[in-house]
Scaffold this motif. Structure first.
Motif: not given
Length: 301
Positions: A183-184, A188-192, A215-218
């Motif tokens: 899900g994370s 993130v993959r959709k970010l520019e 960016n998915v570590m949290s």
């Protein structure tokens, strides 16, 4: 009189964004008193697990397997702080040695779930399509079984032992990591900037490990902290049923199972192992909730 002042060039202080982010997370975490208590308890448990057995071997009077049938089922006293069990073994000594086993099971089983589940979640979310469908359907099959039942089935096939408990708990932890990381990754993959990096010719490997994984570590950290509590509880449950650590190992679930026979005549035999399981699980749960709120304040709202 007038003083001549010299205007010196002011140099901007370089700010490390990552360091500032850590400071902000720590500032939020400090506001959560319950989470701090949980964190301090976890540190205390780790210190006990690392140094406790050594200190007992140097200064203690009893070993974890030392029996004295003449002193069996003795209540708490100055000589035996937590009393003795049905074989006359010192319960306090066995609980200190069991701390290492309990944390070892929790951390190692969650590590197994992370090592397998995180890559599967990233691959599923990043590539999508048929790969995503295959991976997620396998995860759905694993999630269709309650965690304790899945672990029970795996241990029943592999056999009752500490190593097999770690493997079983690690396997049923895989779907939780895979789904939350997927899900994370989709977000993130959709970010520019991911499209920009890909347009510059970056490989999928570089994008995944340099831009997506950080960016998915949290959510991974939060899930790992909460999952340790679940792993400890599940491992103790399997040992309680006789499928985990085998006697005479000082594992808390096995100690609790042995002590239930004597609950009316010697309450302490079952009380202290059970209380330690509750404390460890509670500490990881409240600390995990605090970490979640500190890493993502919007979750609290």
């Amino acid at each position: 009189m007038s003083e001549n002042t010299v205007n010196e060039p002011v140099t901007a202080k370089r700010v490390n964004p990552r360091l500032e982010n850590y400071k902000m997370i720590w500032k939020r975490l400090k506001k959560n008193k319950a989470a701090l208590i949980g964190g301090y308890l976890i540190i205390f448990f780790i210190l006990v697990a690392v140094f406790g057995p050594y200190l007992l071997s140097q200064f203690g009077q009893y070993g974890p397997y030392q029996q004295n049938l003449l002193n069996k089922l003795q209540g708490p006293s100055a000589e035996h702080w937590f009393g003795t069990d049905n074989f006359g073994r010192d319960i306090f000594t066995r609980i200190i040695h069991g701390m290492e086993l309990t944390l070892w099971i929790g951390f190692l089983s969650v590590l197994i779930g992370m090592i397998i589940g995180v890559p599967l979640g990233i691959i599923s979310g990043y590539y999508g399509g048929r790969i995503d469908n295959i991976i997620m359907r396998v995860m759905d099959v694993l999630l269709a079984f309650p965690g304790i039942l899945l672990a029970l089935a795996i241990v029943s096939v592999l056999g009752g032992s500490l190593q097999n408990v770690i493997i079983a708990v690690g396997i049923f932890s895989i779907p939780a990591f895979a789904r939350i990381v997927r899900g994370s990754t989709l977000s993130v993959r959709k970010l520019e900037y991911i499209d920009a990096v890909r347009a510059l010719g970056a490989s999928d490997f570089r994008i995944i490990f340099k831009h997506i994984l950080p960016n998915v570590m949290s959510p991974i950290i939060v899930q790992a902290t909460l999952r340790i509590a679940t792993a400890v509880l599940t491992a103790s449950g399997l040992s309680f049923l006789g499928l985990g650590a085998q006697p005479p190992m000082p594992e808390w679930g096995a100690m609790l199972s042995a002590g239930r026979t004597y609950m009316y005549e010697a309450w302490h035999v079952a009380f202290f192992p059970g209380a330690m399981i509750v404390l460890v699980v509670l500490a990881f749960n409240i600390f995990g909730d605090g970490i979640r709120d500190a890493l993502d304040p919007k979750m609290k709202q």
